[in-house]
Write an enzyme that holds these catalytic residues in place. Structure first.
Site, PDB file in Angstrom:
ATOM      1  N   THR A  33       0.815  -1.211   0.000  1.00 35.30           N
ATOM      2  CA  THR A  33       0.000   0.000   0.000  1.00 35.30           C
ATOM      3  C   THR A  33       0.848   1.261   0.000  1.00 35.30           C
ATOM      4  OG1 THR A  33      -1.710  -1.178   1.228  1.00 35.30           O
ATOM      5  CG2 THR A  33      -1.833   1.203   1.245  1.00 35.30           C
ATOM      6  N   THR A  84       2.235  -4.562   4.612  1.00 35.14           N
ATOM      7  CA  THR A  84       2.285  -4.838   6.045  1.00 35.14           C
ATOM      8  C   THR A  84       2.006  -6.295   6.411  1.00 35.14           C
ATOM      9  OG1 THR A  84      -0.040  -4.171   6.307  1.00 35.14           O
ATOM     10  CG2 THR A  84       1.639  -2.479   6.640  1.00 35.14           C
ATOM     11  N   ASP A  85       1.331  -7.050   5.531  1.00 30.63           N
ATOM     12  CA  ASP A  85       0.907  -8.396   5.916  1.00 30.63           C
ATOM     13  C   ASP A  85       2.068  -9.302   6.284  1.00 30.63           C
ATOM     14  OD1 ASP A  85      -1.631  -7.553   5.478  1.00 30.63           O
ATOM     15  OD2 ASP A  85      -2.071  -8.904   3.817  1.00 30.63           O
ATOM     16  N   LYS A 145       2.681  -7.812  13.386  1.00 29.41           N
ATOM     17  CA  LYS A 145       1.456  -7.094  13.079  1.00 29.41           C
ATOM     18  C   LYS A 145       0.348  -7.693  13.926  1.00 29.41           C
ATOM     19  CE  LYS A 145      -1.630  -5.767   9.272  1.00 29.41           C
ATOM     20  NZ  LYS A 145      -1.872  -5.815   7.812  1.00 29.41           N
TER      21      LYS A 145
END
Length: 463
Positions: free
Chosen positions: A113, A189-190, A268
């Site tokens: 993103t 971020t995953d 995360k």
């Protein structure tokens, strides 16, 4: 459907096109729309529709910058206010001169993103990685660093692979040895924490910060965290007295500071909130607020005084399995990995590091075939305690290696590095149980785990 219709109704399907045509609306029309379920009219510009999106909706961009989808049906009323030109984001191609007083940072793009912008012609998210684009999108970067960019991958982070970690590590080593003052890695971020862990092992003798950064919300949204995360990461990469792999992400929902997490102790912990990352069994190394860095600990690797050469590992092993224990897990699952020639297994056990007795024969088979098996805990916080209960002792007797307090994905990345570069079983076991990059800690902070689940105001701390 004719080409002219396609151009006027980009991405829309028959049911939606019929209703839009009825009112003379098409893509890029500025409209006021009201439906039975949405009696207060919404005003915005009709955007192209994703080709995979369902029929029966119109997507508009509101004045506040948000995109919303509105259902279309027989009650829909549309007023066309104007026909807007196609929206395109234009970036100034003017060459940006270097400021000799600012640090030189290399930004490596992998996708995700943070490394994208919305293309209003297609409605798709596309990479935005020319320096002029980033400086235009986040002009404050020009006050923080001189930026050079390199797109290494253009992938969603769930498509990251161990071999990509190795390519990234080699790219980083090359740029560090060429003299940059810091490295930023823009990453989805995953799987960002997997990559930060892997790079912590794959890179040796770092002499500058390597800062992984992402964003939870895309840059076209008013609530995006992309700009602040980029500025904070650039501040760390260019100015921090740091020479290790870290993650820099928002630290609070107030959007007012970022936290610096060690690359092997971060996870995360929320799927969507902006301050989603937490240090596990540890505290953050520091924070960034308004361009200022504050460290919370002296337990960090500093930039070396002498000029050393940063190196990347030569190889990585991709055939590593990560298996979560659960009630009723079958020994067939472990046998599958053995039969398929996997070179190492990481177990995320229940409690202190437990797997059912039914799996012991298969675990022994794996060990007998010289496949290292490492036990971690799926509780995330805490240590393996395989001396406490009989099953743990039995597994150790079989040859299962306690992973101390390594996070499961960190153990996975570490084993990928070890088995790609070492083949002596004694040396492999020693490396697994030795702290290399802060992945194993002697203790967890006293206040690190305390989470009061939103009931702070109901707890009387004086009693």
């Amino acid at each position: 459907m004719s080409n002219s219709t396609k151009n006027e109704f980009e991405g829309y399907k028959p049911q939606s096109i019929k209703i839009l045509k009825k009112f003379g609306a098409k893509t890029w029309s500025k409209i006021r729309i009201k439906t039975k379920s949405n009696t207060i009219p919404s005003e915005g510009i009709i955007l192209p529709r994703n080709q995979f999106a369902p029929d029966g909706f119109v997507e508009i961009k509101l004045k506040n910058g948000y995109n919303i989808g509105i259902p279309l049906d027989s009650t829909t009323e549309i007023e066309v206010l104007s026909q807007e030109p196609k929206m395109e984001v234009k970036f100034d191609p003017t060459k940006i001169s270097k400021n000799k007083k600012l640090p030189n940072i290399a930004l490596l793009g992998t996708g995700g993103t943070i490394s994208s912008r919305l293309d209003y012609v297609t409605g798709a998210v596309i990479p935005a990685f020319e320096p002029s684009e980033l400086y235009t999108a986040v002009p404050e970067l020009a006050n923080v660093c001189n930026l050079e960019t390199d797109v290494v991958f253009k992938i969603f982070s769930e498509n990251m692979k161990p071999k990509y970690w190795l390519k990234l590590a080699k790219n980083i080593a090359k740029k560090v040895n060429a003299g940059v003052d810091g490295i930023m890695i823009a990453h989805g971020t995953d799987t960002l924490a997997y990559s930060s862990a892997a790079l912590s092992f794959l890179l040796s003798d770092l002499k500058v910060p390597v800062v992984l950064v992402g964003s939870q919300r895309s840059s076209d949204r008013p609530s995006s965290d992309a700009a602040m995360n980029l500025l904070n990461a650039a501040t760390v990469a260019g100015n921090a007295d740091l020479a290790e792999v870290v993650v820099s992400m928002l630290g609070s929902s107030a959007h007012d500071y970022g936290l610096i997490h060690r690359g092997t102790r971060v996870r995360k912990m929320h799927s969507s909130t902006r301050h989603a990352f937490r240090s596990i069994d540890s505290s953050p190394l520091g924070m960034v607020r308004d361009g200022e860095i504050k460290f919370f600990t002296e337990d960090i690797k500093r930039r070396p005084n002498n000029d050393i050469e940063t190196t990347a590992a030569k190889n990585i092993e991709e055939k590593i399995g990560l298996i979560y224990g659960y009630p009723g897990i079958s020994c067939e699952l472990i046998d599958f990995y053995v039969d398929k020639g996997y070179k190492g297994l990481v177990l995320a056990g229940t409690g202190l590091g437990h797997f059912p007795n039914d799996t012991f024969n298969s675990l022994k088979r794996a060990v007998d075939e010289e496949i290292p098996v490492v036990m971690t805990v799926q509780t995330i916080w805490g240590y393996t305690g395989m001396d406490v209960y009989e099953p743990g002792r039995k597994m150790q007797a079989i040859g299962v290696i306690p992973g101390q307090n390594m996070i499961p994905e960190v153990a996975f990345a570490k084993l990928s590095w070890i088995l790609g570069n070492y083949d002596n079983p004694v040396e492999i076991k020693k490396l697994i149980t030795t702290d290399i990059a802060g992945e194993i800690t002697a203790r967890e902070p006293m206040n690190g785990y305390q989470i009061l689940q939103g009931v702070e105001d109901q707890i009387n701390f004086l009693k």
